[in-house]
Design an enzyme around this catalytic site. Structure first.
Site, PDB file in Angstrom:
ATOM      1  N   HIS A 267       8.188 -46.513  85.712  1.00  0.00           N
ATOM      2  CA  HIS A 267       8.323 -47.470  86.830  1.00  0.00           C
ATOM      3  C   HIS A 267       8.751 -48.842  86.322  1.00  0.00           C
ATOM      4  O   HIS A 267       8.491 -49.850  86.949  1.00  0.00           O
ATOM      5  CB  HIS A 267       7.038 -47.538  87.654  1.00  0.00           C
ATOM      6  CG  HIS A 267       6.488 -46.183  87.981  1.00  0.00           C
ATOM      7  ND1 HIS A 267       5.377 -45.668  87.349  1.00  0.00           N
ATOM      8  CD2 HIS A 267       6.942 -45.220  88.816  1.00  0.00           C
ATOM      9  CE1 HIS A 267       5.160 -44.436  87.799  1.00  0.00           C
ATOM     10  NE2 HIS A 267       6.082 -44.142  88.681  1.00  0.00           N
TER      11      HIS A 267
ATOM     12  N   HIS B 105       0.027 -48.693  83.498  1.00  0.00           N
ATOM     13  CA  HIS B 105       0.237 -48.408  84.918  1.00  0.00           C
ATOM     14  C   HIS B 105      -0.174 -46.966  85.225  1.00  0.00           C
ATOM     15  O   HIS B 105      -1.191 -46.742  85.858  1.00  0.00           O
ATOM     16  CB  HIS B 105       1.702 -48.649  85.315  1.00  0.00           C
ATOM     17  CG  HIS B 105       1.979 -48.397  86.769  1.00  0.00           C
ATOM     18  ND1 HIS B 105       3.030 -47.614  87.187  1.00  0.00           N
ATOM     19  CD2 HIS B 105       1.353 -48.828  87.895  1.00  0.00           C
ATOM     20  CE1 HIS B 105       3.031 -47.578  88.526  1.00  0.00           C
ATOM     21  NE2 HIS B 105       2.029 -48.308  88.972  1.00  0.00           N
TER      22      HIS B 105
HETATM   23  S1  FES Z   1       3.754 -45.546  84.092  1.00  0.00           S
HETATM   24 FE1  FES Z   1       4.728 -47.209  83.141  1.00  0.00          FE
HETATM   25  S2  FES Z   1       5.487 -48.348  84.765  1.00  0.00           S
HETATM   26 FE2  FES Z   1       4.452 -46.757  85.766  1.00  0.00          FE
END
Ligand code: FES
Ligand code: SF4
Lengths: 811, 171
Positions: free
Chosen positions: B114, B95
């Site tokens: 997140h 992500h």
């Molecule tokens: S960096 Fe891992 S969920 Fe956003």
């Protein structure tokens, strides 16, 4: 799909850059769309690419949200090859550079004739001789307008049924709601219209509006400032992801304390707390516990359908404790005493009905309403969504909730407060008045009863999004088949001859002519006769607003596929055709009803609709200048040529004649009887809602192999004990059934799910939760989708467990 | 441009615990490697040294890309070895690049930024979360001498244009 799997080409510094609001949820995250010639590429040094990112070394964590799914390529109609990158905008105050997994996939969906978009409709399609064939716009519109006119003249407007979007974002927005409203309400004048996700043309928020309070009355910043956040029938991690991650979590983690101190001097402040009202333990609750610590999270796991009792019990308690805002009640409301009287319910009674222990009820009230150490009343924001909206008597629950909020002064300009729906889609509604009154006709029942001659499904599919859906599908399919049979016999018929044949089939033989206007062929279109190809933001200019009324312009950066068109211009073609037909027939009065569709572009539709009806000041140019931050409606005026908006509503007056918000009596009255009957008969409560990785009806997702790998079938969450008892393992196919229908899905054992409950994704393709939904509705025909009970049985091992994870979805 | 191992720890947040197990870091592949699509071949660990459900840290295809090798004790998709139970992944969340951590009780990789969750027993599939790809997988092979070697990757490691863009960089 993106054509990239392990490499990201960078946009050069001079890449064409446009703003794009996410197509999907209410949050409306801002994105940048970069487009540049395929043979060019930006360099890895920060100064050499449009992102300004330094790729000469690996980026540190959180420096960017960028993946191969965010890049794609396309060939335009001139034969030019381009790269396209769609990435979250760091400068957008909404998402601050973050993408959710849904918005993050937008580049993978662009219409380049490959991958997901290979399934897009590229021209009108007509069914005949047992097959679909492409048609030009001229033929398609001539047929549609011709049959419409015949029916309008012979039977009047209510022969024409519409299933119609009313939202913003993709498949909606001000341009498109206006154009369709102008055609359908002002032009055709039919009242037989229902909204995309429900069986009638009604508001999901009649009650709060009747009380003088629009449902989107605060700003996302209020979630950063609140002492307590209520999340009622709402699962924000999966459904309003970046609102939750970017604005709620920092509050729960204590990262907004300094901001609170600066805003509210002299007032006790600290990290925010959160209260969930939900029969289900959700992914959001697990995340909140991780972020805020268990002690700062309260989960009121109410019995399904008992929200009204919960709010009435709390109202009664806070009045007893005198934790109410008497000054506010006196100055800005009416009807307080009568509501308190009508809603009266002791905490003990409340506990017995809701199943929530008295101690938890008291705890919730103390956190939310007991004056703080500094003597100030807590700032408590109440956010709700489908648990209430699709709940047990929408109108009553919403009244009970807003009564509690008014009594404690948590709406009306106070920061860190507000009583708001969280929202599903973005909004973007501007239409002439609906001719159908209130309560609106129960259109889906009318269809089942054989009424209506022509049904147009516009950017929605009731096959997946109504109650009693199995019967609805069966009847529509049967009635459509009558028309198909007639068309199949019409060998070599001209358009005029075909119209005669269709008219006969629908007026004399019980047929229903079905048109679907959409991006993809949809189940409701696939059984029909005409499909018209529409466009999405990016292929057209489109304005919408998000859950804090933030209006932005999504700019066009590419063409729609084939000869597809923006919905507003499809409506304009229909309007123009009807205008010409009535002019030709010498019927000036009817011709006049279809005047004013001479639009060249979606901007013309915007100028005709939004600017004439909402605010003349808002122009494409002024919106473009405000980029992904846009302006919060309503617009107050211009300052140095820049639009000035409104952060919070009702700082002085509520939206009633006397400016006072109205309390509304809402006594607890049990479950709606139709739902209660299913509850008495079947062992499982069937909750329903969205799943993080999928968007709503799956209109893109079902064509996306990456999504289907994770979710090849409709999710059915079941608890450990129930699964063991029924011999169900994660990945098994299960059937759910009751008196209304049966449907199926893929079982997933989630340990937090309570016994006697399952959760099903709301709008799957193979498994449709609406097949089980009863005909229970509130006084405004708002369905009680959540009031569904059914039996569950294992069908077998569908081999999903070999490719789909069965691990807990709770962090 | 070179990246030191210290930078690697700073970038990935792996910190001292990983630094204290230098044995986990096998030597980098020789230039002119024989891996897939220009990937280096790199020995990671010996089969007989692996303990079920205990991840082994390594970096691949270069020092800035933190990965883990896992033996799961039963056959899993993409698994190698006699029991087809050995897999390896980039541990940078796809992500926005925060380091994920392995929760051995639930056998899931979890990202605290997140809250994305990934399943190493299902090819790194995202269980829930905000990434638009699964956890990047390291392609492995078992050499005749009993060593497990990384030979390529599927999926893009966070924070770079391509996986092999920094592979000439050595620790
Ligand atoms: S960096 Fe891992 S969920 Fe956003
Ligand atoms: S949170 Fe909603 S608006 Fe934002 S990127 Fe995700 S789906 Fe789009």
């Amino acid at each position: 799909m993106s054509q990239f799997s392990d490499r990201i080409p960078l946009p050069p510094v001079d890449a064409q850059t446009t703003n794009l609001t996410c197509h999907f949820c209410i949050v409306g995250c801002g994105y940048k769309a970069y487009k540049w010639p395929r043979q060019q590429e930006g360099g890895p040094a920060a100064a050499d690419n449009a992102l300004g990112l330094d790729f000469t070394r690996p980026l540190p964590p959180l420096a960017a949200c960028l993946s191969p799914a965010m890049v794609n390529s396309l060939r335009d109609k001139q034969g030019q090859d381009w790269h396209v990158m769609i990435v979250p905008d760091k400068d957008c105050v909404v998402n601050q550079g973050q993408a959710s997994t849904r918005g993050g996939m937008m580049a993978s969906l662009i219409a380049n004739g490959q991958g997901v978009s290979a399934s897009r409709l590229t021209s009108p399609m007509l069914h005949g001789g047992g097959n679909w064939r492409p048609a030009g716009w001229e033929e398609a519109i001539a047929l549609y307008a011709g049959l419409t006119q015949r029916l309008l003249d012979a039977e009047g407007p209510d022969a024409l049924l519409f299933n119609l979007f009313d939202h913003g974002g993709a498949g909606g927005g001000y341009e498109n709601t206006w154009a369709t409203g102008k055609l359908i309400f002002s032009g055709l004048g039919t009242s037989m219209v229902r909204i995309h996700n429900r069986p009638a043309y009604n508001s999901e928020c009649h009650a709060t509006r009747d009380m003088g309070i629009n449902e989107l009355n605060n700003s996302y910043e209020d979630a950063e400032l609140a002492d307590v956040l209520w999340s009622i029938g709402n699962n924000p991690y999966e459904t309003q992801t970046n609102y939750f991650l970017v604005h709620w979590l920092p509050n729960l983690q204590g990262n907004t304390v300094a901001k609170k101190q600066a805003r509210f001097p002299g007032e006790t402040v600290g990290p925010g707390r959160i209260i969930f009202v939900d029969p289900r333990r959700t992914a959001s609750i697990a995340v909140a516990e991780q972020a805020a610590g268990r002690d700062n999270v309260l989960h009121l796991a109410i019995n399904p359908g008992t929200d009204t009792a919960l709010f009435n019990g709390l109202l009664t308690y806070v009045v007893e404790q005198d934790w109410i805002d008497r000054e506010f009640i006196a100055a800005r409301t009416s009807g307080f005493e009568a509501a308190v009287q009508a809603n009266r319910l002791s905490l003990e009674e409340c506990s017995a009905i809701t199943g929530v222990p008295v101690a938890q009820l008291q705890q919730a009230a103390e956190w939310s309403y007991r004056p703080k150490a500094s003597g100030h009343r807590p700032r408590t924001m109440h956010a709700y969504e489908k648990g209430i909206i699709w709940g047990n008597d929408n109108y009553r629950i919403q009244s009970a909730l807003v009564d509690l909020v008014l009594a404690t002064g948590n709406v009306g300009g106070r920061r860190g407060a507000g009583v708001v729906r969280m929202g599903g889609h973005q909004e973007g509604y501007v239409r002439p008045p609906f001719p159908g009154g209130r309560p609106a006709p129960f259109v889906d029942e009318a269809v089942i009863a054989g009424q209506g001659r022509m049904l147009t499904a516009w950017a929605c599919d009731a096959f997946r999004s109504t109650l009693n859906a199995q019967q609805y599908r069966a009847v529509v399919t049967k009635r459509a088949a009558i028309v198909r049979e007639a068309i199949d016999q019409a060998r070599g018929a001209s358009t005029a001859e075909l119209i005669d044949i269709l008219f006969d089939a629908v007026t004399n033989k019980g047929g229903l002519f079905v048109t679907s206007i959409d991006l993809y062929p949809k189940p409701i279109g696939e059984i029909g006769h005409l499909m018209l190809p529409a466009a999405v933001p990016g292929e057209m200019n489109l304005t919408s607003m998000n859950g804090e009324r933030r209006m932005r312009l999504s700019e066009k950066f590419m063409d729609p596929p084939g000869i597809a068109k923006p919905d507003c211009l499809i409506a304009a073609e229909m309007g123009k055709a009807l205008h010409a037909l009535y002019t030709q027939a010498g019927n000036a009065a009817m011709a006049a009803r279809f005047a004013g569709f001479d639009w060249e572009s979606e901007e013309d539709a915007f100028n005709d609709g939004f600017r004439q009806n909402e605010s003349e000041l808002v122009t494409y140019e002024r919106l473009r200048a405000l980029g992904n931050n846009g302006v919060q409606l309503p617009v107050q005026g211009l300052e140095n040529g820049v639009l000035v908006g409104t952060e919070v509503l009702y700082t002085e007056r509520f939206a009633t004649e006397d400016g006072r918000a109205r309390f509304q009596p809402a006594p607890w009255s049990g479950l709606l009887p139709i739902a209660q009957a299913q509850k008495d008969k079947y062992p499982f409560w069937v909750n329903n809602g969205r799943v993080n990785e999928l968007w709503q009806t799956l209109y893109n997702d079902e064509h996306n192999p990456a999504r289907m790998a994770r979710w090849p079938a409709t999710l059915v969450e079941i608890g450990t004990a129930d699964a063991a008892r029924l011999g169900i393992a994660s990945g098994d196919l299960v059937e759910l059934y009751n008196d209304y229908g049966s449907t199926q899905g893929m079982a997933h054992i989630e340990p937090g799910i309570r016994e006697g409950q399952v959760f099903m994704m709301a709008m799957g393709r193979q498994g449709v939760m609406g097949d089980l939904a009863t005909t229970a509705v509130d006084e405004n025909v708002l369905p009680y989708y959540k009031g569904t009970w059914a039996a569950v049985r294992r069908l077998g091992d569908a081999a999903y467990s070999a490719s789909v994870t069965g691990k807990s979805r709770h962090y | 441009m070179t990246l030191s191992r210290r930078n690697f720890f700073k970038l990935t947040g792996l910190g001292a615990a990983a630094a204290a197990t230098p044995g986990a870091f096998a030597q980098n592949a020789a230039p002119g490697n024989a891996g897939a699509l220009g990937y280096p071949v790199q020995a990671i660990a010996r089969l007989d040294a692996l303990v079920v459900n205990q991840p082994v840290d390594f970096a691949y295809p270069d020092a800035a890309s933190a990965c883990q090798l896992l033996r799961l004790g039963h056959a899993v998709p993409g698994g190698i070895g006699p029991q087809q139970d050995i897999v390896a992944y980039s541990i940078l969340c796809p992500h926005m690049g925060c380091p994920t951590s392995y929760e051995s009780s639930s056998r899931r990789y979890k990202c605290g930024c997140h809250f994305s969750v990934f399943d190493p027993e299902m090819g790194g599939q995202q269980v829930i979360g905000q990434a638009t790809q699964d956890l990047p997988r390291v392609l492995l092979e078992l050499a005749e001498d009993g060593s497990i070697r990384a030979v390529g990757m599927v999926g893009l490691v966070y924070g770079r244009q391509s996986n092999v863009q920094f592979q000439e960089v050595s620790a």
